[in-house]
Write an enzyme that holds these catalytic residues in place. Structure first.
Site, mmCIF file in Angstrom:
data_model
loop_
_atom_site.group_PDB
_atom_site.id
_atom_site.type_symbol
_atom_site.label_atom_id
_atom_site.label_comp_id
_atom_site.label_asym_id
_atom_site.label_seq_id
_atom_site.Cartn_x
_atom_site.Cartn_y
_atom_site.Cartn_z
ATOM 1 N N LYS A 49 0.854 -1.185 0.000
ATOM 2 C CA LYS A 49 0.000 0.000 0.000
ATOM 3 C C LYS A 49 0.889 1.233 0.000
ATOM 4 O O LYS A 49 1.945 1.241 0.643
ATOM 5 C CB LYS A 49 -0.879 -0.045 1.253
ATOM 6 C CG LYS A 49 -1.916 1.062 1.359
ATOM 7 C CD LYS A 49 -2.799 0.835 2.585
ATOM 8 C CE LYS A 49 -3.843 1.887 2.798
ATOM 9 N NZ LYS A 49 -4.705 1.589 3.962
ATOM 10 N N SER A 80 -9.636 1.523 2.995
ATOM 11 C CA SER A 80 -8.803 2.370 2.174
ATOM 12 C C SER A 80 -7.776 1.601 1.333
ATOM 13 O O SER A 80 -7.222 2.163 0.380
ATOM 14 C CB SER A 80 -8.058 3.392 3.045
ATOM 15 O OG SER A 80 -7.202 2.739 3.952
ATOM 16 N N SER A 127 -9.684 -1.093 6.992
ATOM 17 C CA SER A 127 -9.130 -0.847 5.654
ATOM 18 C C SER A 127 -8.446 -2.021 4.973
ATOM 19 O O SER A 127 -8.145 -1.935 3.793
ATOM 20 C CB SER A 127 -8.147 0.313 5.701
ATOM 21 O OG SER A 127 -8.860 1.501 5.570
#
Ligand code: GLN
Length: 476
Positions: free
Chosen positions: A76, A151, A175
């Site tokens: 990420k 996210s 997330s």
């Protein structure tokens, strides 16, 4: 080449010389290129990944490769990797090159994983649909009109669409779990303090935790084994010894577990009927496997979302104060005074959602409101944690949905922050309590959208989650 679902499979092929790391990497590069429109990657690390493939292939040839040799993983874009850009999907850090590597990246590299690129996410990990990214929305590969979740949306789609074998995400309030649920992979969030946060761009430090998105439970176990454990750079990491998760997860344990369904989460009118049916079927399957399933009441459900959003925005407002146009990233070069520099750099560098949260957090921390909001929320967090711990004294695992609905349409909820925040209702419990949780795929609904269930366990009892998940999915 077909989709590989676990590292064991890849390592078998590498050992039999049916595959080289260069071929494997070329396959994933090709997959990324073909599916560029899904917008999962903010950047592909072509050069460093190719160099790694070469070095690690040589190690494989002479028998000195680490235990992640063959794993091609995406990270990420809020996880620092030395000499690589890290942006948190924000204009604020658009060209920021990390001067050091996070502990998780160091541990991946030490075991010879190949890091293929950085993955799109909501800006500073604030969001649940990947629509707040400065670099655009990520599309769900199951239906490109729908969100990937957030996210860690890029992480979820990269695994879903076979652009890498596994991905790291971060989970502050869901997330990792919610995008995994929306995209049909396994999203694992360990106990708070199991994995170092050193070098992970902070959103809400007392919640943030690195997690994994994988297609197999064995890969989740292996990654946890590599990533977990004490770190002198993060004093919140526990020194509890790291078990051999791969052994415990893969053992076909005969011990039967006691599972408790959080009743209010299942009976809620807001829960999508097909999700509910899939969860009820899963419960029947756990029973058929010999586990005991009971119902328990969680009477603090209504307090979860407000408590989470008061505390995380407060922490975010403090964490994000470092982006001032002077220390990091974006700077308004036209500013005529220091004050103006701060103001316009932050006004131009941050997106709407991040600004909203900084303002909310500043408000709940301000004199006169601190006691009424922040301090009260701290107390409620304690009650929530105690309630979760008490429930887990009588059972091994808590069951609930991951999200009230499957992936929603792009643009559907983005104008209404409250709708968006309420969708976090089932994931924030584990985050507030700091307990480990996993999202497991339950197949697709009639429209072909992935469905899922959440399992939560006692602090540091990742082993129960992994072994139960493994036996559950094996018998799917
Ligand atoms: N959707 C939640 C939020 O917006 C969770 C985000 C996260 O876990 N990083 O805060």
């Amino acid at each position: 080449m077909k989709k590989y679902s676990s590292l064991t499979e890849i390592q078998g092929k590498l050992a039999d010389k049916q595959l080289t790391l260069q071929e494997l990497l070329a396959y994933y590069f090709d997959q990324i290129e073909k599916q560029k429109h899904l917008n999962a990657f903010n950047e592909v690390f072509f050069n460093s990944a190719r160099n790694q493939a070469e070095t690690i292939q040589a190690k494989l040839n002479n028998g000195s490769a680490g235990k992640l040799a063959g794993m091609v993983i995406g990270i990420k874009d809020n996880i620092c990797y030395q000499d690589h850009i890290v942006t948190a999907s924000s204009k604020m850090l658009e060209n920021f090159v990390s001067p050091y590597s996070s502990t998780v990246v160091k541990r991946l590299l030490a075991e010879d994983a190949i890091i293929i690129g950085r993955l799109n996410c909501d800006e500073f990990a604030m969001g649940g649909s990947n629509e707040t990214s400065y670099f655009g929305t990520v599309k769900n590969a199951a239906d490109e009109e729908r969100v990937a979740g957030g996210s860690s949306g890029g992480s979820a789609v990269a695994v879903q669409a076979d652009m890498c074998l596994a991905a790291l995400g971060t989970d502050t309030g869901g997330s990792v779990r919610q995008p995994a649920a929306f995209c049909g992979s396994i999203g694992f969030k360990p106990t708070y303090g199991r994995i170092s946060r050193y070098g992970v761009i902070a959103y809400a430090s007392s919640f943030d935790q690195v997690g994994t998105l994988t297609s197999s439970v064995s890969d989740a176990a292996l990654l946890l084994e590599v990533l977990a454990g004490a770190d002198e750079n993060d004093s919140t990491v526990s020194s509890i010894p790291v078990p051999s998760y791969t052994k415990s997860a893969l053992a076909t344990s005969s011990t039967k577990k006691r599972l408790a369904v959080l009743k209010e989460t299942i009976t809620s009118e807001a829960l999508d009927p097909e999700t509910k049916d899939a969860i009820l079927n899963a419960i029947e399957k756990f029973k058929a496997d010999g586990h005991e399933v009971v119902e328990v009441s969680f009477d603090l459900l209504d307090y979860l979302v407000p408590t989470y959003y008061i505390l995380t925005t407060a922490e975010a407002s403090s964490n994000l104060s470092r982006y001032d146009g002077v220390h990091y990233g974006y700077r308004d070069t036209q500013a005529q005074s220091l004050n103006q520099l701060y103001k316009s750099s932050r006004a131009e560098g941050f997106g709407e959602e991040v600004k909203r949260r900084i303002m909310l957090g500043t408000f709940v921390l301000s004199a006169g409101y601190y006691d009424a909001y922040y301090q009260k929320a701290q107390k409620v967090r304690r009650l929530i944690r105690e309630k979760a711990v008490a429930l887990l004294q009588d059972c091994d695992v808590l069951l609930s949905p991951v999200a009230p609905t499957p992936a929603f349409k792009i643009g559907e909820n983005v104008q209404d922050p409250l709708v968006m925040y309420m969708a976090d209702i089932y994931t924030v419990l584990a985050s507030l309590a700091g307990i480990p949780a996993v999202a497991l795929p339950l197949g697709n609904n009639k429209e072909g959208l992935p469905l899922s269930i959440q399992l939560m366990a006692k602090h540091f009892d990742e082993e129960t989650l992994l072994s139960l998940s493994h036996s559950f999915l094996e018998k799917a």
